[in-house]
Motif scaffolding. Structure first.
Motif, PDB file in Angstrom:
ATOM      1  N   UNK A   1      12.136  -8.031  -2.201  1.00  0.00           N
ATOM      2  CA  UNK A   1      13.412  -7.521  -0.726  1.00  0.00           C
ATOM      3  C   UNK A   1      14.104  -6.032  -0.851  1.00  0.00           C
ATOM      4  N   UNK A   2      14.698  -5.811  -2.261  1.00  0.00           N
ATOM      5  CA  UNK A   2      15.221  -5.085  -2.379  1.00  0.00           C
ATOM      6  C   UNK A   2      14.511  -3.552  -2.698  1.00  0.00           C
ATOM      7  N   UNK A   3      13.045  -3.775  -2.806  1.00  0.00           N
ATOM      8  CA  UNK A   3      12.704  -2.358  -2.811  1.00  0.00           C
ATOM      9  C   UNK A   3      12.288  -1.865  -2.042  1.00  0.00           C
ATOM     10  N   UNK A   4      11.573  -2.905  -1.179  1.00  0.00           N
ATOM     11  CA  UNK A   4      10.740  -2.753  -0.090  1.00  0.00           C
ATOM     12  C   UNK A   4      11.660  -2.709   1.147  1.00  0.00           C
ATOM     13  N   UNK A   5      13.037  -3.416   1.491  1.00  0.00           N
ATOM     14  CA  UNK A   5      13.937  -3.456   2.195  1.00  0.00           C
ATOM     15  C   UNK A   5      12.891  -1.694   3.475  1.00  0.00           C
ATOM     16  N   UNK A   6      12.842  -0.440   3.320  1.00  0.00           N
ATOM     17  CA  UNK A   6      12.524  -0.614   3.999  1.00  0.00           C
ATOM     18  C   UNK A   6      11.206  -0.138   5.073  1.00  0.00           C
ATOM     19  N   UNK A   7      10.304  -0.461   4.112  1.00  0.00           N
ATOM     20  CA  UNK A   7       9.162  -0.942   5.406  1.00  0.00           C
ATOM     21  C   UNK A   7       9.635  -2.628   5.502  1.00  0.00           C
ATOM     22  N   UNK A   8      10.107  -3.263   4.938  1.00  0.00           N
ATOM     23  CA  UNK A   8      10.200  -4.408   6.031  1.00  0.00           C
ATOM     24  C   UNK A   8      10.966  -3.492   7.345  1.00  0.00           C
TER      25      UNK A   8
END
Length: 269
Positions: A160-167
């Motif tokens: 979630x940290x890694x992909x937060x910009x997508x989320x």
């Protein structure tokens, strides 16, 4: 009496969770703002693209590379045909591309489609009713839908940290750097020691576990320069299979939430 053409609100959710009861052959199409349900005998051609309100399902509304009317889906014979009328390719999960001007028949059950831009890919979910329903049992002849991958709590938090910009649905999202992920994890779990090497190892472990079934997660599969491609492909897989969802941003504990995507597309008279 059930109408042959209906709007689906954004709150309807992902089609990856299954379809509600509907006549066999009913088409479901979901974009980020909502979607539509069309009966197989409706005689209705469904348009999608960024040009709201001139399409039925809006996708890529803030990306000028997506055509205003990027494609259409129409019932032809006994199946639904996808016609790419835009300039950008439309990608199927197995990496097959439908180029501008090309057409293909959509498979039964669930299919995530991606409009492939220079820096972004826009998800368009398609579902065709086969008789299986949400919460029900699939028939033996039904195609298998994409699974939701299992993640332990630490893996989920790191990803979630890694992909937060997508989320958050930011324009042209990129994975966070290892340093940024480590910093986030240290904030969230201050009693533990988080380093770039540790978060990279956790992500690599998940990627390796999925790579036997998911293409594009091994270095040897990607032509140079590698860049963020492996992590981008991993994040895309986790989003498509709804393993990660926007609600997971709550794990970050900072009031994070997805960016508003505007109003529901309207049906043109």
């Amino acid at each position: 009496m059930t109408r042959k053409v209906d709007l689906l609100p954004r709150e309807f959710g992902s089609l990856a969770h299954g379809l509600p009861p509907a006549p066999i052959g009913t088409l479901f199409l979901m974009g980020p703002n909502g979607g539509m349900r069309v009966a197989p005998d409706a005689g209705f051609e469904l348009l999608f693209g960024r040009g709201e309100p001139d399409v039925h399902v809006c996708v890529g509304e803030d990306d000028p590379h997506v055509s205003r009317r990027h494609g259409r889906i129409a019932r032809e014979g006994s199946g639904w045909m996808l016609h790419n009328t835009g300039r950008l390719a439309i990608r199927f999960p197995e990496s097959r591309l439908v180029l501008g001007g090309q057409s293909t028949e959509l498979p039964l059950a669930y299919t995530p489609l991606f409009i492939v831009g220079p820096r972004r890919q826009h998800l368009l979910e398609v579902g065709i009713a086969t008789g299986a329903t949400r919460g029900g049992s699939a028939r033996p002849e039904d195609e298998t839908t994409e699974p939701t991958w299992d993640l332990n709590p630490v893996e989920r938090l790191v990803l979630v940290c890694l992909s937060q910009r997508y989320l958050r649905d930011e324009p042209r999202p990129q994975p966070l750097t290892w340093a940024q992920v480590a910093q986030e994890m240290q904030r969230l779990r201050p009693s533990e020691r988080w380093t770039q090497k540790r978060v990279a190892h956790i992500v690599a472990k998940v990627r390796n576990e999925l790579s036997a079934k998911v293409p594009g997660l091994r270095e040897e599969e990607i032509p140079p320069p590698l860049g963020n491609t492996l992590n981008h492909n991993l994040i895309t897989e986790l989003l498509v299979t709804t393993t990660l969802q926007a609600g997971d941003l709550g794990l970050l504990g900072d009031g994070s939430e997805p960016r508003s995507r505007g109003r529901l597309p309207r049906i043109r008279p």
